[in-house]
Design a protein around this motif. Structure first.
Motif, PDB file in Angstrom:
ATOM      1  N   UNK A  82       0.839  -1.207   0.000  1.00 40.36           N
ATOM      2  CA  UNK A  82       0.000   0.000   0.000  1.00 40.36           C
ATOM      3  C   UNK A  82       0.872   1.254   0.000  1.00 40.36           C
ATOM      4  N   UNK A  83       1.934   1.246   0.794  1.00 39.62           N
ATOM      5  CA  UNK A  83       2.837   2.405   0.841  1.00 39.62           C
ATOM      6  C   UNK A  83       3.484   2.630  -0.519  1.00 39.62           C
ATOM      7  N   UNK A  84       3.927   1.542  -1.153  1.00 39.95           N
ATOM      8  CA  UNK A  84       4.539   1.655  -2.477  1.00 39.95           C
ATOM      9  C   UNK A  84       3.532   2.147  -3.508  1.00 39.95           C
ATOM     10  N   UNK A  85       2.303   1.643  -3.451  1.00 41.17           N
ATOM     11  CA  UNK A  85       1.260   2.066  -4.379  1.00 41.17           C
ATOM     12  C   UNK A  85       0.935   3.544  -4.197  1.00 41.17           C
ATOM     13  N   UNK A  86       0.778   3.968  -2.944  1.00 38.06           N
ATOM     14  CA  UNK A  86       0.442   5.374  -2.687  1.00 38.06           C
ATOM     15  C   UNK A  86       1.578   6.298  -3.117  1.00 38.06           C
ATOM     16  N   UNK A  87       2.806   5.877  -2.904  1.00 36.41           N
ATOM     17  CA  UNK A  87       3.947   6.694  -3.338  1.00 36.41           C
ATOM     18  C   UNK A  87       3.981   6.806  -4.856  1.00 36.41           C
ATOM     19  N   UNK A  88       3.726   5.705  -5.549  1.00 36.22           N
ATOM     20  CA  UNK A  88       3.721   5.729  -7.021  1.00 36.22           C
ATOM     21  C   UNK A  88       2.583   6.607  -7.536  1.00 36.22           C
ATOM     22  N   UNK A  89       1.410   6.499  -6.922  1.00 40.04           N
ATOM     23  CA  UNK A  89       0.275   7.334  -7.324  1.00 40.04           C
ATOM     24  C   UNK A  89       0.579   8.815  -7.090  1.00 40.04           C
ATOM     25  N   UNK A  90       1.234   9.124  -5.978  1.00 42.03           N
ATOM     26  CA  UNK A  90       1.573  10.513  -5.668  1.00 42.03           C
ATOM     27  C   UNK A  90       2.578  11.053  -6.684  1.00 42.03           C
TER      28      UNK A  90
END
Length: 169
Positions: A82-90
């Protein structure tokens, strides 16, 4: 003298209104620009879905006389994922505002944390920026008292000057 500008964006069209001021200012100064997005901690966002307990489903089917659920694969997003996904989305989100600073050095930064104001202040100090430019809602004192203000917290806690833009409603 090199000039450094930090522009925190939260992903809302409201926060992006600061770009109407920050872009021409940065171009006039030839500033290096740091676009910052702070997302909430992943462990606050990740939640188990409703179908992630096959044992409970089987027990419920047995009690209600229903058909046992067929085995199925469950996709579970870990906190790390989730952290990796949110960072990529940001980072994907920040690419569009970054393009507005044509011809300037722009760096997109993503941080995770529960206190966006503290992270903005920390980044401003670490990067040695000369100015933080951000949008503010400019709420009345009662709403401000109830909701708080990231912009005010940045102004109070930080040593860096803050340019606040209050977009027209």
């Amino acid at each position: 003298m090199a000039y450094n500008l930090l522009v925190p964006l939260d992903g809302s069209p409201f926060s992006e209104k600061v770009l109407d001021i920050a872009v021409p200012l940065a171009q006039k100064l030839g500033a290096a620009v740091y676009l910052l997005h702070v997302h909430p901690p992943a462990h606050d966002v990740v939640q188990a879905g409703a179908n992630l307990d096959p044992r409970a489903e089987a027990e419920r089917a047995a009690v209600l006389g229903g058909v046992l659920p067929s085995p199925r694969a469950h996709e579970v997003e870990t906190v790390t994922q989730a952290a990796e996904r949110m960072a990529a989305e940001a980072l994907d989100y920040l690419r569009s505002p970054a393009a507005r600073f044509a011809g300037l050095r722009v760096e997109c930064l993503v941080r995770e944390g529960a206190d966006p104001a503290a992270i903005i202040v920390q980044c401003a100090e670490e990067l040695g920026v000369d100015l933080v430019a951000m949008a503010t809602h400019g709420r009345s004192s009662l709403l401000h008292l109830l909701l708080g203000s990231v912009a005010e917290a940045v102004m109070r806690a930080g040593k860096t000057p803050v340019l606040l833009v209050r977009p027209a409603m």
